[in-house]
Design a protein around this motif. Structure first.
Motif, PDB file in Angstrom:
ATOM      1  N   LYS A   1      16.920 -14.268  -8.632  1.00 41.18           N
ATOM      2  CA  LYS A   1      17.715 -13.165  -8.105  1.00 41.18           C
ATOM      3  C   LYS A   1      17.083 -11.830  -8.498  1.00 41.18           C
ATOM      4  CE  LYS A   1      21.905 -15.963  -8.410  1.00 41.18           C
ATOM      5  NZ  LYS A   1      23.263 -16.103  -9.000  1.00 41.18           N
ATOM      6  N   TRP A   2      16.823 -11.019  -7.502  1.00 38.28           N
ATOM      7  CA  TRP A   2      16.150  -9.736  -7.730  1.00 38.28           C
ATOM      8  C   TRP A   2      16.880  -8.621  -6.987  1.00 38.28           C
ATOM      9  CZ3 TRP A   2      11.328  -8.829 -10.264  1.00 38.28           C
ATOM     10  CH2 TRP A   2      10.756  -9.969 -10.830  1.00 38.28           C
ATOM     11  N   ARG A   3      16.832  -7.444  -7.575  1.00 31.94           N
ATOM     12  CA  ARG A   3      17.273  -6.233  -6.872  1.00 31.94           C
ATOM     13  C   ARG A   3      16.023  -5.456  -6.491  1.00 31.94           C
ATOM     14  NH1 ARG A   3      21.815  -4.191  -9.763  1.00 31.94           N
ATOM     15  NH2 ARG A   3      22.882  -5.699  -8.434  1.00 31.94           N
ATOM     16  N   LEU A   4      15.842  -5.254  -5.213  1.00 29.40           N
ATOM     17  CA  LEU A   4      14.641  -4.622  -4.669  1.00 29.40           C
ATOM     18  C   LEU A   4      15.053  -3.515  -3.714  1.00 29.40           C
ATOM     19  CD1 LEU A   4      12.953  -8.028  -3.927  1.00 29.40           C
ATOM     20  CD2 LEU A   4      12.119  -6.423  -5.645  1.00 29.40           C
ATOM     21  N   GLY A   5      14.757  -2.277  -4.096  1.00 29.03           N
ATOM     22  CA  GLY A   5      15.142  -1.156  -3.250  1.00 29.03           C
ATOM     23  C   GLY A   5      16.633  -1.070  -3.020  1.00 29.03           C
ATOM     24  N   GLY A   6      17.417  -1.444  -4.036  1.00 28.74           N
ATOM     25  CA  GLY A   6      18.866  -1.388  -3.923  1.00 28.74           C
ATOM     26  C   GLY A   6      19.480  -2.585  -3.234  1.00 28.74           C
ATOM     27  N   GLN A   7      18.673  -3.538  -2.798  1.00 28.36           N
ATOM     28  CA  GLN A   7      19.162  -4.723  -2.094  1.00 28.36           C
ATOM     29  C   GLN A   7      18.971  -5.956  -2.964  1.00 28.36           C
ATOM     30  OE1 GLN A   7      17.169  -5.431   1.645  1.00 28.36           O
ATOM     31  NE2 GLN A   7      17.980  -7.508   1.839  1.00 28.36           N
ATOM     32  N   ASP A   8      19.993  -6.800  -3.061  1.00 33.44           N
ATOM     33  CA  ASP A   8      19.900  -8.033  -3.827  1.00 33.44           C
ATOM     34  C   ASP A   8      19.318  -9.142  -2.966  1.00 33.44           C
ATOM     35  OD1 ASP A   8      21.054  -6.563  -5.789  1.00 33.44           O
ATOM     36  OD2 ASP A   8      22.907  -7.721  -5.921  1.00 33.44           O
ATOM     37  N   THR A   9      18.293  -9.808  -3.502  1.00 41.81           N
ATOM     38  CA  THR A   9      17.596 -10.870  -2.788  1.00 41.81           C
ATOM     39  C   THR A   9      17.496 -12.092  -3.676  1.00 41.81           C
ATOM     40  OG1 THR A   9      16.280  -9.245  -1.555  1.00 41.81           O
ATOM     41  CG2 THR A   9      15.443 -11.504  -1.622  1.00 41.81           C
ATOM     42  N   THR A  10      17.708 -13.277  -3.098  1.00 38.85           N
ATOM     43  CA  THR A  10      17.579 -14.525  -3.830  1.00 38.85           C
ATOM     44  C   THR A  10      16.432 -15.347  -3.247  1.00 38.85           C
ATOM     45  OG1 THR A  10      19.934 -14.589  -4.359  1.00 38.85           O
ATOM     46  CG2 THR A  10      18.718 -16.654  -4.532  1.00 38.85           C
ATOM     47  N   TYR A  11      15.532 -15.789  -4.109  1.00 39.69           N
ATOM     48  CA  TYR A  11      14.391 -16.604  -3.689  1.00 39.69           C
ATOM     49  C   TYR A  11      14.609 -18.057  -4.103  1.00 39.69           C
ATOM     50  CZ  TYR A  11      12.066 -12.115  -3.015  1.00 39.69           C
ATOM     51  OH  TYR A  11      11.736 -10.852  -2.600  1.00 39.69           O
TER      52      TYR A  11
ATOM     53  N   LEU B   1       0.819  -1.211   0.000  1.00 43.54           N
ATOM     54  CA  LEU B   1       0.000   0.000   0.000  1.00 43.54           C
ATOM     55  C   LEU B   1       0.852   1.260   0.000  1.00 43.54           C
ATOM     56  CD1 LEU B   1      -2.799  -1.124   2.462  1.00 43.54           C
ATOM     57  CD2 LEU B   1      -3.136  -0.521   0.066  1.00 43.54           C
ATOM     58  N   SER B   2       2.083   1.133   0.486  1.00 45.83           N
ATOM     59  CA  SER B   2       3.008   2.268   0.505  1.00 45.83           C
ATOM     60  C   SER B   2       3.874   2.338  -0.746  1.00 45.83           C
ATOM     61  CB  SER B   2       3.907   2.180   1.754  1.00 45.83           C
ATOM     62  OG  SER B   2       3.134   2.242   2.941  1.00 45.83           O
ATOM     63  N   GLY B   3       3.677   1.397  -1.669  1.00 50.02           N
ATOM     64  CA  GLY B   3       4.399   1.444  -2.929  1.00 50.02           C
ATOM     65  C   GLY B   3       5.561   0.488  -3.048  1.00 50.02           C
ATOM     66  N   GLY B   4       5.749  -0.387  -2.066  1.00 51.36           N
ATOM     67  CA  GLY B   4       6.837  -1.352  -2.132  1.00 51.36           C
ATOM     68  C   GLY B   4       8.192  -0.687  -2.033  1.00 51.36           C
ATOM     69  N   GLU B   5       9.165  -1.269  -2.705  1.00 55.20           N
ATOM     70  CA  GLU B   5      10.519  -0.730  -2.710  1.00 55.20           C
ATOM     71  C   GLU B   5      10.893  -0.329  -4.137  1.00 55.20           C
ATOM     72  OE1 GLU B   5      12.872  -3.800  -0.971  1.00 55.20           O
ATOM     73  OE2 GLU B   5      11.969  -3.561   1.012  1.00 55.20           O
ATOM     74  N   ALA B   6      11.672   0.679  -4.283  1.00 57.22           N
ATOM     75  CA  ALA B   6      11.936   1.278  -5.590  1.00 57.22           C
ATOM     76  C   ALA B   6      12.760   0.361  -6.496  1.00 57.22           C
ATOM     77  CB  ALA B   6      12.666   2.613  -5.401  1.00 57.22           C
ATOM     78  N   ASN B   7      12.489   0.468  -7.787  1.00 55.67           N
ATOM     79  CA  ASN B   7      13.345  -0.109  -8.834  1.00 55.67           C
ATOM     80  C   ASN B   7      13.504  -1.622  -8.738  1.00 55.67           C
ATOM     81  OD1 ASN B   7      13.841   2.560  -9.761  1.00 55.67           O
ATOM     82  ND2 ASN B   7      15.430   2.804  -8.204  1.00 55.67           N
ATOM     83  N   ALA B   8      12.393  -2.341  -8.660  1.00 54.08           N
ATOM     84  CA  ALA B   8      12.445  -3.799  -8.671  1.00 54.08           C
ATOM     85  C   ALA B   8      12.940  -4.287 -10.026  1.00 54.08           C
ATOM     86  CB  ALA B   8      11.064  -4.371  -8.376  1.00 54.08           C
ATOM     87  N   GLU B   9      13.852  -5.246 -10.001  1.00 54.25           N
ATOM     88  CA  GLU B   9      14.477  -5.701 -11.241  1.00 54.25           C
ATOM     89  C   GLU B   9      14.931  -7.150 -11.112  1.00 54.25           C
ATOM     90  OE1 GLU B   9      18.636  -4.861 -13.634  1.00 54.25           O
ATOM     91  OE2 GLU B   9      17.775  -3.258 -12.395  1.00 54.25           O
ATOM     92  N   PRO B  10      14.559  -8.020 -12.065  1.00 59.06           N
ATOM     93  CA  PRO B  10      15.078  -9.390 -12.065  1.00 59.06           C
ATOM     94  C   PRO B  10      16.513  -9.397 -12.586  1.00 59.06           C
ATOM     95  CG  PRO B  10      13.669  -9.061 -13.962  1.00 59.06           C
ATOM     96  CD  PRO B  10      13.623  -7.780 -13.179  1.00 59.06           C
TER      97      PRO B  10
END
Length: 540
Positions: free
Chosen positions: A517-527, A497-506
């Protein structure tokens, strides 16, 4: 290959008939910006960074036109190529090596190992053609499908704007994702975007259109209000299929709910609003359950028991307008309209390829192309919905851009088997992400959780969608939600509702159909999308 190439006239133009004969080569007119063949004139109008294509054939019918750009030298075999889909994705959007017969609807991109990307497409909004591309080692062909139903169009004495071609190339240091996002922004100069991030719940993946009533809907609304608390951006409680008479996903007319389970649709909307959330609803405006005038149905194969309307008849468009306006008048703030592409053409997107419908039938009005007919429908939906938000499902996003605030960009996820959510949801979120905020708000479909789906996987998909900033709808039975699930969903929905995190990118989308592997709000995350036994190649 340079993007400027596609802002210039093509190397050749071909007329394609439906009689099985080879394409006819058009003859260039003086000046090199028009081609003529068999009573058809194709004109290309170069602009600074685009190419408008018009067609004129006042005395004959018309099916398809091909425009060909030849390469000066053969294309290297180690490139990767990405295309789009006619409507939703079906878990198969991906970068592939060169595949000359692969049809690439609407736009495509080519990526070289060194990092350069070129992306080419056609502007959204008003193309009169259904536009697709093929890429081979010697050139690129743009296919302009101008048919009416499964037969040639009879356009009469008018100039058809088939489409406007645009292209771009990666800037220094820019990756393929950013390049394609820039192309999407260029293709859609006037998107219609939601005023605020979109979030809510939807009962489809635990009810599947059966055995629910207005009391269960209000229970959903109460849970949603609890999950989001006092967040200023209020979410939508969406009533999916099953509230109206007929089959599980029935046609109209949309005059009332089922008498025993949904006796008062305006009252239900008011009751949902009273819980502190916004009412939303599903409908299928382009088909009827009961047909008293068969002449109002479109020709071609029908899909019983729902009967598809002929979308060129003024009385049918007026019926659709009245139905949508009525539902809006009941007090629903979000209208999810579904099945219109299937109703129009009798095929799902994955069945279409170069033939979006069966041959041999046409609409009542033969003067309009299929793309013009669909865009006309979407304008009627937009006008009838008024200030309500439109969420298109099984709709052609390229034609809906600028009219719909939200677009379901992939086929159904699942409350029955995780593999379907992995295949459909993750794929469409990654590969349609460049369209988010450029065409509309992307909806990768619901994050469902039931006793049949693993929470550790559902939770990761929930995290990704919430952080991506795209539309988030959850589907969970309020009577079966655990404290852990409730807490996790609450945090995710507040973030969405607050818009998530900026610049989501696979980050690994060049090498997989389901990026981990995703970059979400400047942070790299692996699912971790794969279940313990691997990916089961079952029919989902």
């Amino acid at each position: 290959m340079k993007p400027e190439t596609f802002a210039q006239p093509p190397s050749s133009v071909w007329l394609i008939s439906d009689d099985g004969q080879p394409p006819s080569s058009a003859v260039p007119a003086p000046g090199g910006e028009a081609w003529r063949v068999d009573g058809v004139e194709v004109a290309t109008h170069p602009r600074t960074d685009s190419l408008m294509v018009t067609v004129y054939c006042p005395k004959r019918t018309l099916s398809r036109i091909a425009m060909r750009w030849n390469f000066a030298s053969a294309l290297a075999c180690d490139v990767l190529i990405l295309g789009d889909h006619w409507e939703r994705g079906y878990g198969d959007l991906q970068w592939r090596h060169l595949q000359p017969e692969r049809l690439l609807p609407w736009y495509w991109a080519i990526h070289w190992p060194g990092g350069k990307t070129v992306a080419v497409g056609v502007e959204t909004g008003n193309p009169a053609a259904l536009v697709a591309w093929t890429v081979d080692d010697e050139g690129v062909t743009c296919w302009l499908d101008l048919r009416n139903g499964g037969m040639p169009v009879v356009p009469g004495d008018r100039i058809i704007t088939a489409g406007v071609v645009v292209a771009t190339a990666s800037a220094s240091g820019e990756n393929s994702f950013a390049t394609i996002r820039r192309l999407c922004k260029r293709m859609c100069p006037e998107p219609r975007l939601p005023a605020a991030p979109v979030c809510g719940n939807n009962n489809w993946y635990y009810a599947y259109g059966r055995n629910f009533d207005q009391h269960q809907v209000l229970r959903d609304a109460a849970l949603l209000a609890e999950l989001v608390g006092d967040h200023a951006n209020r979410p939508y409680c969406v009533i999916d299929a099953g509230w109206s008479p007929g089959t599980v996903c029935p046609g109209g007319p949309w005059t009332a709910g089922t008498p025993d389970k949904f006796p008062d649709m305006p009252g239900l909307a008011a009751s949902i609003r009273a819980t502190g959330v916004r009412p939303g609803i599903w409908m299928r405006p382009t088909a009827l359950m009961t047909v008293t005038e068969p002449s109002r149905l479109r020709a071609g194969p029908q899909n019983a028991p729902e009967k598809a309307l002929d979308l060129t008849l003024p009385e049918n468009l007026e019926l659709i307008r009245q139905d949508v306006a009525r539902v809006r008048g009941w007090g629903y703030d979000l209208i999810k309209h579904d099945f219109s592409t299937y109703d129009a053409f009798g095929k799902w997107g994955f069945e279409m390829g170069a033939e979006i419908t069966e041959p041999g039938w046409h609409w009542a009005d033969r003067s309009l192309t299929n793309a013009e007919i669909i865009r006309q429908l979407y304008r009627v939906l937009r006008e009838a919905a008024g200030a309500a938000m439109l969420l298109g499902c099984n709709t052609i996003g390229h034609l809906g851009a600028g009219l719909f605030e939200v677009q379901r960009t992939g086929d159904d996820t699942s409350g029955r088997v995780w593999e379907r959510t992995r295949k459909m949801g993750v794929n469409t979120l990654a590969f349609r992400m460049p369209q988010h905020g450029t065409f509309f708000a992307v909806d990768a479909d619901c994050v469902a959780h039931t006793e049949k789906t693993p929470w550790d996987k559902d939770k990761q998909f929930l995290d990704l969608v919430a952080r991506s900033g795209t539309a988030l709808f959850v589907s969970v039975d309020p009577t079966k939600i655990t404290a852990e699930v409730k807490q996790t969903m609450s945090l995710a929905m507040r973030l969405a509702l607050s818009g998530g995190e900026a610049n989501a990118e696979p980050l690994d989308w060049l090498t997989t159909t389901a990026p981990r592997k995703w970059r979400l709000g400047g942070q790299d995350t692996t699912y971790a999308w794969t279940e313990n036994w691997g990916t089961w190649p079952m029919k989902t």
